[in-house]
Design a protein around this motif. Structure first.
Motif, PDB file in Angstrom:
ATOM      1  N   ASP A 192       0.857  -1.178   0.000  1.00 41.51           N
ATOM      2  CA  ASP A 192       0.000   0.000   0.000  1.00 41.51           C
ATOM      3  C   ASP A 192       0.892   1.227   0.000  1.00 41.51           C
ATOM      4  O   ASP A 192       1.167   1.812   1.039  1.00 41.51           O
ATOM      5  CB  ASP A 192      -0.890  -0.036   1.243  1.00 41.51           C
ATOM      6  N   ILE A 193       1.419   1.582  -1.187  1.00 38.29           N
ATOM      7  CA  ILE A 193       2.309   2.745  -1.234  1.00 38.29           C
ATOM      8  C   ILE A 193       1.909   3.663  -2.374  1.00 38.29           C
ATOM      9  O   ILE A 193       1.361   3.223  -3.389  1.00 38.29           O
ATOM     10  CB  ILE A 193       3.784   2.319  -1.441  1.00 38.29           C
ATOM     11  N   ASN A 194       2.178   4.942  -2.187  1.00 42.09           N
ATOM     12  CA  ASN A 194       1.945   5.921  -3.240  1.00 42.09           C
ATOM     13  C   ASN A 194       3.273   6.520  -3.636  1.00 42.09           C
ATOM     14  O   ASN A 194       4.003   7.012  -2.788  1.00 42.09           O
ATOM     15  CB  ASN A 194       1.034   7.045  -2.743  1.00 42.09           C
ATOM     16  N   LEU A 195       3.581   6.473  -4.927  1.00 50.54           N
ATOM     17  CA  LEU A 195       4.852   7.020  -5.376  1.00 50.54           C
ATOM     18  C   LEU A 195       4.927   8.504  -5.035  1.00 50.54           C
ATOM     19  O   LEU A 195       3.974   9.252  -5.246  1.00 50.54           O
ATOM     20  CB  LEU A 195       5.028   6.818  -6.879  1.00 50.54           C
ATOM     21  N   GLY A 196       6.076   8.903  -4.495  1.00 48.34           N
ATOM     22  CA  GLY A 196       6.273  10.308  -4.146  1.00 48.34           C
ATOM     23  C   GLY A 196       5.755  10.667  -2.778  1.00 48.34           C
ATOM     24  O   GLY A 196       5.881  11.798  -2.325  1.00 48.34           O
ATOM     25  N   ASP A 197       5.155   9.676  -2.099  1.00 51.41           N
ATOM     26  CA  ASP A 197       4.519   9.970  -0.827  1.00 51.41           C
ATOM     27  C   ASP A 197       4.974   8.953   0.220  1.00 51.41           C
ATOM     28  O   ASP A 197       4.344   7.916   0.395  1.00 51.41           O
ATOM     29  CB  ASP A 197       3.003   9.917  -1.046  1.00 51.41           C
ATOM     30  N   PRO A 198       6.081   9.238   0.923  1.00 48.09           N
ATOM     31  CA  PRO A 198       6.615   8.265   1.875  1.00 48.09           C
ATOM     32  C   PRO A 198       5.665   8.039   3.049  1.00 48.09           C
ATOM     33  O   PRO A 198       4.909   8.937   3.408  1.00 48.09           O
ATOM     34  CB  PRO A 198       7.910   8.912   2.361  1.00 48.09           C
ATOM     35  N   SER A 199       5.706   6.839   3.615  1.00 45.48           N
ATOM     36  CA  SER A 199       4.806   6.510   4.716  1.00 45.48           C
ATOM     37  C   SER A 199       5.511   5.557   5.665  1.00 45.48           C
ATOM     38  O   SER A 199       6.608   5.084   5.379  1.00 45.48           O
ATOM     39  CB  SER A 199       3.565   5.811   4.149  1.00 45.48           C
ATOM     40  N   VAL A 200       4.863   5.250   6.776  1.00 45.65           N
ATOM     41  CA  VAL A 200       5.421   4.278   7.713  1.00 45.65           C
ATOM     42  C   VAL A 200       5.590   2.947   6.984  1.00 45.65           C
ATOM     43  O   VAL A 200       6.580   2.235   7.157  1.00 45.65           O
ATOM     44  CB  VAL A 200       4.476   4.090   8.929  1.00 45.65           C
ATOM     45  N   LYS A 201       4.616   2.618   6.129  1.00 47.50           N
ATOM     46  CA  LYS A 201       4.656   1.344   5.405  1.00 47.50           C
ATOM     47  C   LYS A 201       5.861   1.302   4.457  1.00 47.50           C
ATOM     48  O   LYS A 201       6.589   0.308   4.402  1.00 47.50           O
ATOM     49  CB  LYS A 201       3.358   1.173   4.601  1.00 47.50           C
ATOM     50  N   HIS A 230      14.387   6.776   3.066  1.00 45.31           N
ATOM     51  CA  HIS A 230      13.897   7.994   3.712  1.00 45.31           C
ATOM     52  C   HIS A 230      13.954   7.698   5.201  1.00 45.31           C
ATOM     53  O   HIS A 230      13.119   6.972   5.732  1.00 45.31           O
ATOM     54  CB  HIS A 230      12.459   8.252   3.250  1.00 45.31           C
ATOM     55  N   LYS A 231      14.966   8.246   5.883  1.00 47.82           N
ATOM     56  CA  LYS A 231      15.228   7.817   7.261  1.00 47.82           C
ATOM     57  C   LYS A 231      14.038   8.004   8.191  1.00 47.82           C
ATOM     58  O   LYS A 231      13.719   7.127   8.980  1.00 47.82           O
ATOM     59  CB  LYS A 231      16.452   8.552   7.824  1.00 47.82           C
ATOM     60  N   SER A 232      13.369   9.163   8.072  1.00 43.26           N
ATOM     61  CA  SER A 232      12.317   9.408   9.068  1.00 43.26           C
ATOM     62  C   SER A 232      11.141   8.442   8.917  1.00 43.26           C
ATOM     63  O   SER A 232      10.444   8.157   9.887  1.00 43.26           O
ATOM     64  CB  SER A 232      11.859  10.861   9.042  1.00 43.26           C
ATOM     65  N   SER A 233      10.931   7.891   7.701  1.00 41.65           N
ATOM     66  CA  SER A 233       9.856   6.889   7.552  1.00 41.65           C
ATOM     67  C   SER A 233      10.203   5.604   8.294  1.00 41.65           C
ATOM     68  O   SER A 233       9.328   4.926   8.827  1.00 41.65           O
ATOM     69  CB  SER A 233       9.636   6.531   6.079  1.00 41.65           C
TER      70      SER A 233
END
Length: 350
Positions: A86-95, A125-128
């Motif tokens: 469940d990911i969106n390109l350009g939109d980092p997430s916890v997942k 992306h470290k913070s994710s």
């Protein structure tokens, strides 16, 4: 020769960034398989998503469930992230952070078990990742914790190899980290890497000053006089080819870059601004000093262009080539130094 082909493990980085795109673009040209057997620690779902968006459905990975099944004639994808993607390109997430870490961790395990010869990491992306793993600082720190040695980041391109006394440290704290011992250790680590990883027998190393004009005889700061010059003198008396300190503003000209095998900068921007300005598309980052090999492209996740098909894969491709070359050089160095003649003064510099 298939026997001596280097097995390169590749972690996919943040799946909502450009990692998968640069991986696909790099291996679409299958001449790269002459150099290495790639094993990508990822997921067929993530790769399908990217291939669809990039309109590259004709490119296929060789899907495997086990590293031992990797084919030396194909780009292998170890299908290990089987969760719902469940990911969106350009939109980092916890997942996306979780998937990035899982890929990297699995590749590290394979490195530990010697199932791969070297690791190339796509950008994370470290913070994710830190949302779930609060103690995760970054690739390098994780490798240092899990493998032997003290890491030294070396930025490499056709024209220079540059290492740093301090890394991600705020500017106002840098002087706390500048000491004779620290400079000495970094120069020796750089020299060791130039010998073992690049096959340069007697490396010539340039050391930059910390202050403008390398302190101008103490007028513009005294770190050169206190720490840098005495360290260079001591190493010279040990027979090392170490020179400097050079004023950073005028050092990066063709003649100097040709004359030296390695450069030691005092802090992050001092070395990275000239490096990225002169070598951005073909430069790479190499984590030296550990008992394992890891390279990566110099750019980040580039979320703003993810999924647009315009990411430049050159730095990533160079990271693959460099990892192969370094793996060969290390093997060669080990082989040459297995039975050196006993020589009593070798111990002297310890």
């Amino acid at each position: 020769n298939v026997m001596s082909k280097i097995k390169i493990g590749i972690s996919i980085g943040d799946p909502s960034g450009i990692g998968m795109e640069i991986i696909i673009k790099t291996f679409k040209d299958n001449r790269i398989l002459d150099f290495c057997t790639p094993i990508i620690f990822g997921s067929s779902k993530i790769s399908s998503l990217h291939r669809k968006i990039l309109k590259m459905q004709e490119f296929n990975f060789n899907l495997i469930k086990n590293i031992d099944d990797a084919s030396p004639k194909k780009t292998n994808l170890l299908n290990l992230l089987t969760d719902d993607i469940d990911i969106n390109l350009g939109d980092p997430s916890v997942k996306s952070g979780e998937l990035a870490f899982k890929s990297f961790k699995s590749a590290c395990l394979a490195l530990k078990e010697k199932k791969i010869d070297a690791l190339v990491t796509a950008p994370i992306h470290k913070s994710s990742i830190q949302e779930k793993l609060t103690d995760f600082i970054g690739h390098t720190e994780f490798l240092e914790k899990n493998f032997n040695g003290n890491s030294l980041m070396i930025m490499i391109s056709d024209i220079m190899k540059i290492a740093f006394v301090t890394g991600h440290v705020p500017l106002k704290k840098i002087e706390k980290y500048i000491s004779k011992e620290k400079i000495n250790d970094k120069i020796l680590a750089l020299e060791k890497s130039l010998k073992e990883d690049f096959g340069i027998n007697v490396p010539k190393i340039a050391v930059l000053g910390l202050n403008p004009h390398a302190g101008e005889d103490g007028l513009l700061g005294d770190e050169e006089k206190k720490y840098i010059i005495p360290t260079i003198k001591k190493l010279k008396s040990d027979g090392k080819l170490v020179f400097g300190p050079y004023s950073a503003d005028s050092f990066f000209v063709a003649k100097n870059l040709k004359n030296f095998d390695g450069i030691l900068a005092m802090y992050h921007d001092q070395g990275l601004i000239p490096f990225k300005s002169l070598s951005f598309t073909d430069g790479i980052n190499f984590t030296s000093g550990l008992d394992v090999i890891r390279t990566s492209p110099v750019h980040g996740t580039a979320f703003e262009i993810a999924g647009k098909g315009i990411a430049d894969e050159n730095s990533f491709r160079q990271a693959i080539f460099s990892a192969c070359k370094i793996a060969h050089k290390r093997k060669e160095f080990k082989h040459l130094n297995l039975n050196p003649l006993p020589f009593s003064s070798r111990k002297k510099n310890k």
